[in-house]
Design a protein around this motif. Structure first.
Motif, PDB file in Angstrom:
ATOM      1  N   GLY A 142       0.778  -1.238   0.000  1.00 53.61           N
ATOM      2  CA  GLY A 142       0.000   0.000   0.000  1.00 53.61           C
ATOM      3  C   GLY A 142       0.801   1.275   0.000  1.00 53.61           C
ATOM      4  N   ALA A 143       2.134   1.181  -0.063  1.00 57.78           N
ATOM      5  CA  ALA A 143       2.947   2.402  -0.112  1.00 57.78           C
ATOM      6  C   ALA A 143       2.802   3.077  -1.474  1.00 57.78           C
ATOM      7  CB  ALA A 143       4.417   2.073   0.152  1.00 57.78           C
ATOM      8  N   SER A 144       3.231   4.347  -1.531  1.00 56.23           N
ATOM      9  CA  SER A 144       3.152   5.118  -2.759  1.00 56.23           C
ATOM     10  C   SER A 144       4.546   5.543  -3.191  1.00 56.23           C
ATOM     11  CB  SER A 144       2.279   6.365  -2.547  1.00 56.23           C
ATOM     12  OG  SER A 144       2.435   7.291  -3.602  1.00 56.23           O
ATOM     13  N   LEU A 145       4.803   5.510  -4.498  1.00 53.56           N
ATOM     14  CA  LEU A 145       6.089   5.984  -4.999  1.00 53.56           C
ATOM     15  C   LEU A 145       6.319   7.448  -4.650  1.00 53.56           C
ATOM     16  CD1 LEU A 145       6.375   4.328  -8.542  1.00 53.56           C
ATOM     17  CD2 LEU A 145       7.752   3.824  -6.514  1.00 53.56           C
ATOM     18  N   ASP A 146       5.224   8.216  -4.547  1.00 56.36           N
ATOM     19  CA  ASP A 146       5.341   9.627  -4.188  1.00 56.36           C
ATOM     20  C   ASP A 146       6.017   9.816  -2.841  1.00 56.36           C
ATOM     21  OD1 ASP A 146       4.013  10.233  -6.509  1.00 56.36           O
ATOM     22  OD2 ASP A 146       2.070  10.561  -5.555  1.00 56.36           O
ATOM     23  N   ASN A 147       5.882   8.826  -1.956  1.00 60.01           N
ATOM     24  CA  ASN A 147       6.419   8.927  -0.600  1.00 60.01           C
ATOM     25  C   ASN A 147       7.782   8.272  -0.445  1.00 60.01           C
ATOM     26  OD1 ASN A 147       4.475  10.457   0.681  1.00 60.01           O
ATOM     27  ND2 ASN A 147       3.207   8.700   1.232  1.00 60.01           N
ATOM     28  N   ILE A 148       8.397   7.875  -1.542  1.00 58.76           N
ATOM     29  CA  ILE A 148       9.737   7.287  -1.481  1.00 58.76           C
ATOM     30  C   ILE A 148      10.765   8.382  -1.714  1.00 58.76           C
ATOM     31  CG2 ILE A 148      11.355   5.621  -2.458  1.00 58.76           C
ATOM     32  CD1 ILE A 148       9.025   4.302  -1.059  1.00 58.76           C
ATOM     33  N   TYR A 149      11.677   8.540  -0.770  1.00 53.05           N
ATOM     34  CA  TYR A 149      12.723   9.565  -0.818  1.00 53.05           C
ATOM     35  C   TYR A 149      14.057   8.877  -0.622  1.00 53.05           C
ATOM     36  CZ  TYR A 149      15.400  13.739   0.721  1.00 53.05           C
ATOM     37  OH  TYR A 149      16.333  14.744   0.867  1.00 53.05           O
ATOM     38  N   MET A 150      14.987   9.106  -1.520  1.00 53.12           N
ATOM     39  CA  MET A 150      16.308   8.489  -1.419  1.00 53.12           C
ATOM     40  C   MET A 150      17.379   9.559  -1.270  1.00 53.12           C
ATOM     41  SD  MET A 150      16.086   5.244  -3.992  1.00 53.12           S
ATOM     42  CE  MET A 150      17.195   4.364  -2.893  1.00 53.12           C
ATOM     43  N   ILE A 151      18.225   9.407  -0.246  1.00 53.76           N
ATOM     44  CA  ILE A 151      19.368  10.281  -0.016  1.00 53.76           C
ATOM     45  C   ILE A 151      20.615   9.457  -0.288  1.00 53.76           C
ATOM     46  CG2 ILE A 151      20.599  11.727   1.641  1.00 53.76           C
ATOM     47  CD1 ILE A 151      17.974  11.978   3.206  1.00 53.76           C
ATOM     48  N   GLY A 152      21.310   9.775  -1.365  1.00 51.84           N
ATOM     49  CA  GLY A 152      22.476   9.005  -1.753  1.00 51.84           C
ATOM     50  C   GLY A 152      23.751   9.816  -1.633  1.00 51.84           C
ATOM     51  N   VAL A 153      24.748   9.239  -0.994  1.00 52.01           N
ATOM     52  CA  VAL A 153      26.034   9.905  -0.777  1.00 52.01           C
ATOM     53  C   VAL A 153      27.080   9.286  -1.696  1.00 52.01           C
ATOM     54  CG1 VAL A 153      27.805  10.496   0.916  1.00 52.01           C
ATOM     55  CG2 VAL A 153      25.397  10.326   1.626  1.00 52.01           C
ATOM     56  N   SER A 154      27.743  10.109  -2.511  1.00 53.33           N
ATOM     57  CA  SER A 154      28.814   9.666  -3.402  1.00 53.33           C
ATOM     58  C   SER A 154      28.313   8.562  -4.342  1.00 53.33           C
ATOM     59  CB  SER A 154      30.019   9.215  -2.573  1.00 53.33           C
ATOM     60  OG  SER A 154      31.160   9.062  -3.389  1.00 53.33           O
ATOM     61  N   LEU A 155      28.833   7.340  -4.238  1.00 54.29           N
ATOM     62  CA  LEU A 155      28.314   6.253  -5.066  1.00 54.29           C
ATOM     63  C   LEU A 155      26.837   6.003  -4.779  1.00 54.29           C
ATOM     64  CD1 LEU A 155      31.160   3.554  -4.994  1.00 54.29           C
ATOM     65  CD2 LEU A 155      30.521   5.030  -6.899  1.00 54.29           C
ATOM     66  N   GLY A 156      26.418   6.289  -3.552  1.00 51.71           N
ATOM     67  CA  GLY A 156      25.015   6.101  -3.186  1.00 51.71           C
ATOM     68  C   GLY A 156      24.075   6.981  -3.982  1.00 51.71           C
ATOM     69  N   ALA A 157      24.574   8.126  -4.467  1.00 53.76           N
ATOM     70  CA  ALA A 157      23.735   9.003  -5.293  1.00 53.76           C
ATOM     71  C   ALA A 157      23.406   8.322  -6.616  1.00 53.76           C
ATOM     72  CB  ALA A 157      24.454  10.326  -5.532  1.00 53.76           C
ATOM     73  N   HIS A 158      24.387   7.658  -7.199  1.00 50.55           N
ATOM     74  CA  HIS A 158      24.141   6.968  -8.461  1.00 50.55           C
ATOM     75  C   HIS A 158      23.286   5.722  -8.250  1.00 50.55           C
ATOM     76  CE1 HIS A 158      26.791   9.734 -10.455  1.00 50.55           C
ATOM     77  NE2 HIS A 158      27.800   9.403  -9.667  1.00 50.55           N
ATOM     78  N   ILE A 159      23.477   5.033  -7.119  1.00 48.67           N
ATOM     79  CA  ILE A 159      22.595   3.911  -6.785  1.00 48.67           C
ATOM     80  C   ILE A 159      21.145   4.393  -6.738  1.00 48.67           C
ATOM     81  CG2 ILE A 159      21.922   2.314  -4.944  1.00 48.67           C
ATOM     82  CD1 ILE A 159      24.914   2.093  -4.228  1.00 48.67           C
ATOM     83  N   SER A 160      20.930   5.536  -6.088  1.00 48.49           N
ATOM     84  CA  SER A 160      19.580   6.096  -6.000  1.00 48.49           C
ATOM     85  C   SER A 160      19.040   6.390  -7.389  1.00 48.49           C
ATOM     86  CB  SER A 160      19.606   7.382  -5.165  1.00 48.49           C
ATOM     87  OG  SER A 160      20.091   7.137  -3.857  1.00 48.49           O
ATOM     88  N   GLY A 161      19.909   6.905  -8.264  1.00 46.23           N
ATOM     89  CA  GLY A 161      19.490   7.173  -9.633  1.00 46.23           C
ATOM     90  C   GLY A 161      19.095   5.908 -10.373  1.00 46.23           C
ATOM     91  N   PHE A 162      19.850   4.823 -10.163  1.00 46.53           N
ATOM     92  CA  PHE A 162      19.518   3.561 -10.824  1.00 46.53           C
ATOM     93  C   PHE A 162      18.162   3.037 -10.354  1.00 46.53           C
ATOM     94  CE2 PHE A 162      24.366   2.798 -11.061  1.00 46.53           C
ATOM     95  CZ  PHE A 162      24.440   3.550 -12.223  1.00 46.53           C
ATOM     96  N   VAL A 163      17.882   3.188  -9.058  1.00 52.90           N
ATOM     97  CA  VAL A 163      16.568   2.782  -8.538  1.00 52.90           C
ATOM     98  C   VAL A 163      15.474   3.625  -9.195  1.00 52.90           C
ATOM     99  CG1 VAL A 163      15.094   2.629  -6.497  1.00 52.90           C
ATOM    100  CG2 VAL A 163      17.511   1.993  -6.339  1.00 52.90           C
ATOM    101  N   GLY A 164      15.708   4.924  -9.266  1.00 47.75           N
ATOM    102  CA  GLY A 164      14.724   5.806  -9.878  1.00 47.75           C
ATOM    103  C   GLY A 164      14.442   5.446 -11.327  1.00 47.75           C
ATOM    104  N   LYS A 165      15.466   5.067 -12.075  1.00 50.61           N
ATOM    105  CA  LYS A 165      15.274   4.674 -13.473  1.00 50.61           C
ATOM    106  C   LYS A 165      14.370   3.450 -13.582  1.00 50.61           C
ATOM    107  CE  LYS A 165      19.666   6.482 -15.308  1.00 50.61           C
ATOM    108  NZ  LYS A 165      19.811   7.485 -14.245  1.00 50.61           N
ATOM    109  N   MET A 166      14.487   2.533 -12.607  1.00 50.94           N
ATOM    110  CA  MET A 166      13.664   1.322 -12.632  1.00 50.94           C
ATOM    111  C   MET A 166      12.179   1.640 -12.452  1.00 50.94           C
ATOM    112  SD  MET A 166      16.062  -1.232 -10.372  1.00 50.94           S
ATOM    113  CE  MET A 166      17.749  -1.608 -10.845  1.00 50.94           C
TER     114      MET A 166
END
Length: 451
Positions: A142-166
């Motif tokens: 029942g969660a919403s994508l609107d409520n998903i927030y990712m804070i990525g540090v260094s390589l973690g920023a690109h990991i967050s981007g890869f998740v967002g692309k999916m």
């Protein structure tokens, strides 16, 4: 890459930890970094019900996770010593202090711990796949994508981007904290963080000449101190490990400052750092203008304004102090001179309040040109915000140590606060500044016609 190579050479040993009652971030040793570690992603949940004791969760065990609330993922980066990020606990607690949410620490230390940076970067897509699997199950509940927030540090920023692309850019928000530059600079959007990876992407670039990514990656890209050397960080290799990581980590500490009530860092949309320093880009926040963007957690307050731009992207610049909470306060110093000849030089201004507190700004990044009856508006930056200014001092300098001393004849000086434009503006008339000599005076309220 030179700084990165030095960084590996100065790495020290980090001890492993014993088992604890509460699950904790994986602690590894330098030995593990040399040998290498296989990828293992651990998700640790914190909520206001378990502020200090994490729950290990997965696709079938959600613990205290409330799918109706915002879920914030914190994704760290490269860990060449195997030690936990020193800022992680503070970031978790600060997020939960400002909003009742789910905070999930993405611990991929087994995978990020290696002395070979390429090995860690090669695992970023695999980490993203693990997170995708977990988020899929949260959405089923029942969660919403609107409520998903990712804070990525260094390589973690690109990991967050890869998740967002999916999710085709439908995640609510991604914040990139100095996204990693090495092996990512110049890569196409599908291979790094990109503005289209979430509904709103904000990025803080604090080390663009070494470990961080230089070019814009978000809807709004913040460049503290131009994105280069950060005040308070070591300037030479004699600073040890801090010389290599201080600028890179500053993005995290600036974000943390945004979560504290006593520090709201204002940034100024601008084409370049030079234009910002020259006061050409500080009109936001003025009457009939849009508000200025805020750095960090509340940056998404500017999201609606960005939707009006095509493309919805902007760069924003600001300066910081050397120490926490890093806030500085902007003023304009407007000067009209009546010298017959052109004068070029810098101004140092000091403010003193009724209690005797002082704060100083040296406006010397490049010489100002003073011409007869022309107004020069100089952007002054102070570490303190003095509400009741009782005295002002000015020093004019041409920067020359030999030759004649010049005078700067001021017809009118005006001081106005950018942080608090509602405050009365302060003026002074008919001043003569002798070069390199401090002139102290009491300001008066400017006539209302000049406000």
């Amino acid at each position: 890459m030179l700084r990165l190579s030095f960084f590996f050479g100065l790495i020290c040993l980090v001890k492993t930890d014993t088992d604890e009652t509460c699950p904790s971030f994986t602690k590894l040793s330098f030995h593990s970094a040399v040998v290498g570690t296989g990828l293992n992603v651990k998700l640790m949940l914190y909520t206001r019900k378990n502020l200090t004791c994490a729950q290990v969760i997965n696709s079938t065990i959600f613990g205290n996770l409330n799918v109706t609330k915002k879920t914030t993922f914190i994704v760290h980066g490269f860990r060449p010593t195997g030690s936990p990020p020193v800022w992680m606990e503070d970031l978790v607690q600060s997020l939960l202090s400002v909003e009742d949410m789910n905070v999930i620490v993405v611990d991929w230390n087994r995978g990020a711990t290696t002395v070979i940076y390429n090995h860690a970067s090669s695992k970023t897509r695999k980490v993203a796949e693990v997170l995708k699997k977990f988020i899929d199950q949260v959405l089923v509940e029942g969660a919403s994508l609107d409520n998903i927030y990712m804070i990525g540090v260094s390589l973690g920023a690109h990991i967050s981007g890869f998740v967002g692309k999916m999710y085709n850019g439908q995640l609510g928000r991604i914040t990139g904290l100095d996204p990693a530059g090495p092996l990512f600079n110049g890569r196409p959007p599908e291979d790094r963080l990109d503005p289209g990876d979430a509904q709103f992407v904000d990025v803080i670039h604090s080390d663009i000449d070494a470990l961080g990514y230089k070019e814009p990656l978000g809807n709004i890209d913040f460049y503290p101190n131009g994105g280069l050397d950060q005040p308070g960080c070591p300037k030479t290799i004699l600073g040890g490990l801090q010389y290599f990581k201080c600028d890179h980590q500053r993005s995290v500490y600036l974000y943390l400052s945004s979560l504290r009530e006593n520090c709201a860092i204002t940034a100024y949309p601008c084409d370049s750092y030079r234009d910002y320093r020259n006061g050409k880009c500080v009109n936001c926040g003025m009457p009939q203008k849009e508000s200025c963007p805020l750095l960090g957690y509340y940056a998404d307050n500017w999201k609606e304004y960005l939707k009006q731009k095509e493309p919805p992207m902007t760069k924003a610049f600001f300066d910081t102090a050397e120490e926490k909470p890093f806030c500085i306060y902007h003023y304009f110093v407007d000067i009209i001179t009546w010298n017959k000849n052109i004068r070029r030089g810098s101004i140092t201004i000091r403010l003193t309040d009724r209690a005797g507190n002082t704060t100083e700004s040296k406006i010397n990044h490049e010489p100002a040109t003073f011409q007869k009856y022309h107004q020069v508006s100089l952007l002054a930056r102070f570490n303190q915000d003095l509400d009741k200014v009782a005295a002002i001092s000015l020093v004019f300098s041409t920067g020359s140590t030999i030759g004649p001393k010049y005078k700067l004849r001021i017809l009118r000086m005006k001081l106005r606060s950018l942080a608090h434009p509602e405050r009365p503006q302060l003026c002074r008339y008919d001043l003569v500044l002798m070069e390199n000599t401090e002139t102290v005076f009491q300001p008066i309220l400017c006539p209302r016609l000049q406000m």
